[in-house]
Design an enzyme around this catalytic site. Sequence first.
Site, mmCIF file in Angstrom:
data_model
loop_
_atom_site.group_PDB
_atom_site.id
_atom_site.type_symbol
_atom_site.label_atom_id
_atom_site.label_comp_id
_atom_site.label_asym_id
_atom_site.label_seq_id
_atom_site.Cartn_x
_atom_site.Cartn_y
_atom_site.Cartn_z
ATOM 1 N N CYS A 59 0.823 -1.218 0.000
ATOM 2 C CA CYS A 59 0.000 0.000 0.000
ATOM 3 C C CYS A 59 0.856 1.266 0.000
ATOM 4 C CB CYS A 59 -0.928 0.007 1.217
ATOM 5 S SG CYS A 59 -1.936 1.502 1.326
ATOM 6 N N ARG A 62 -0.061 4.706 3.013
ATOM 7 C CA ARG A 62 -0.005 4.419 4.444
ATOM 8 C C ARG A 62 0.279 5.600 5.342
ATOM 9 N NH1 ARG A 62 4.082 -0.455 4.595
ATOM 10 N NH2 ARG A 62 4.355 -0.159 2.349
ATOM 11 N N TRP A 232 -9.268 5.629 -0.147
ATOM 12 C CA TRP A 232 -9.849 6.272 -1.319
ATOM 13 C C TRP A 232 -8.964 5.919 -2.513
ATOM 14 C CZ3 TRP A 232 -8.542 8.746 3.198
ATOM 15 C CH2 TRP A 232 -7.268 9.313 3.232
ATOM 16 N N GLU A 237 -5.272 3.575 -10.394
ATOM 17 C CA GLU A 237 -5.880 2.249 -10.194
ATOM 18 C C GLU A 237 -7.016 2.034 -11.183
ATOM 19 O OE1 GLU A 237 -6.391 3.038 -5.680
ATOM 20 O OE2 GLU A 237 -6.119 0.866 -5.888
HETATM 21 N N1 ARG Z 1 -6.746 -1.530 -6.982
HETATM 22 C C1 ARG Z 1 -8.045 -1.831 -6.460
HETATM 23 C C2 ARG Z 1 -9.106 -1.301 -7.423
HETATM 24 O O1 ARG Z 1 -8.788 -0.695 -8.390
HETATM 25 C C3 ARG Z 1 -8.259 -1.233 -5.084
HETATM 26 C C4 ARG Z 1 -7.204 -1.548 -4.059
HETATM 27 C C5 ARG Z 1 -7.230 -0.621 -2.862
HETATM 28 N N2 ARG Z 1 -7.012 0.763 -3.260
HETATM 29 C C6 ARG Z 1 -7.071 1.807 -2.457
HETATM 30 N N3 ARG Z 1 -6.893 2.982 -2.963
HETATM 31 N N4 ARG Z 1 -7.288 1.693 -1.170
HETATM 32 O O2 ARG Z 1 -10.292 -1.461 -7.247
#
Ligand code: ARG
Length: 365
Positions: A59, A62, A232, A237
């Site tokens: 992560c 953090r 968030w 991602e």
């Molecule tokens: N990578 C994952 C997604 O695209 C989520 C993982 C957790 N990500 C976060 N920002 N807490 O759905």
Amino acid sequence: MLRAAGAFVVLHHTEARLGDPAARLAAVRAQIEETGTYRHTTAELVFGARVAWRNANRCIGRLYWNSLTVRDRRDVRDARGVAEESAQHLREATRGGRIRALLTVFAPDAPDRPAPRIWNEQLVRYAGYTRPDGGVTGDPRNTGLTDAALRCGWPGGPGTPFDVLPLLVQEAGAPPRWFALPGDAVLEVELTHPEHAWWTSLGLRWHAVPALSNMCLEIGGICYPTAPFNGWYMGTEIGARNLADTDRYDLLPAVAEGLGLDTGTDRTLWKDRALVELNRSVLHSFDRAGVTVTDHHTESRRFVTHLDREERKGRRVGADWSWIVPPISASATPVFHRTYETIDSDPAYVHHPDALERARGLGDF
Ligand code: ARG
């Protein structure tokens, strides 16, 4: 169990400056000897969940580990209760867009009573329907869960590429049951582009809250298999993985076409250019909708701040380079230009054997 519990109690007493841990250690030992397990105090649970975040090698976010809010629902172990409290988790995490880091913890595994489980990897996931031609409508990542939901009796959604899946919740010893998420629990953002009006015709959207629901929270030897938690999103991602990976929504060709790029050869860097516009669109749309989102430059800087801060506290930070480094513009961020080591710790969030793997063992239901 005794060793892990002891180490955790000492860590908690040390970091929270609670003084001599002897009394608590004795109480925990007595409980374990009598019942085979022990019960965390609320303070231990909150501390454990936060440190598990701090210990998450993968992560990048953090820096804010100590601000995690914890909802204690350890008394909930029935499937309907888990589904309802998970929906409430989403509401309290979303707050109309002002997303906060939140964890809800349900009943732990106990020797005589296994915990309930959520089969979904996240509380909000989009269905992936396998078509007769072998293609997939929706998110190919979730075809297995979609099939499982249909086998449980879920009638299926309207069939768009963005149908929200129901929650599949399994009580110990029973087949999973499906529960639709109430509409008011799921905030989504429609994607627009800061310059291109035609962008909306792509019909893209994504959900606001990434809430992981298939990781086990381990604290001092106790396993909480059902402990959904969220932070968030970082824009990449969505824009560089979920919507762009060839085994996910695979949208770079469509985006490039809209942009009028020459896709005849890789050397025009059409994929790279499409990626940048897709990621601009994600950040722009979340911002316009008033939904918390971070970008990979900001988050990389914050992670370096986190490393410095932890080092000053005398704590080692485990990290996995291949997960920390953002999927686009890696070398333009500071986290790229160094190495890390991963560290296995307790407390931690760990993957228990994939729920769908277990489902296969269950046969028909
Ligand atoms: N990578 C994952 C997604 O695209 C989520 C993982 C957790 N990500 C976060 N920002 N807490 O759905």
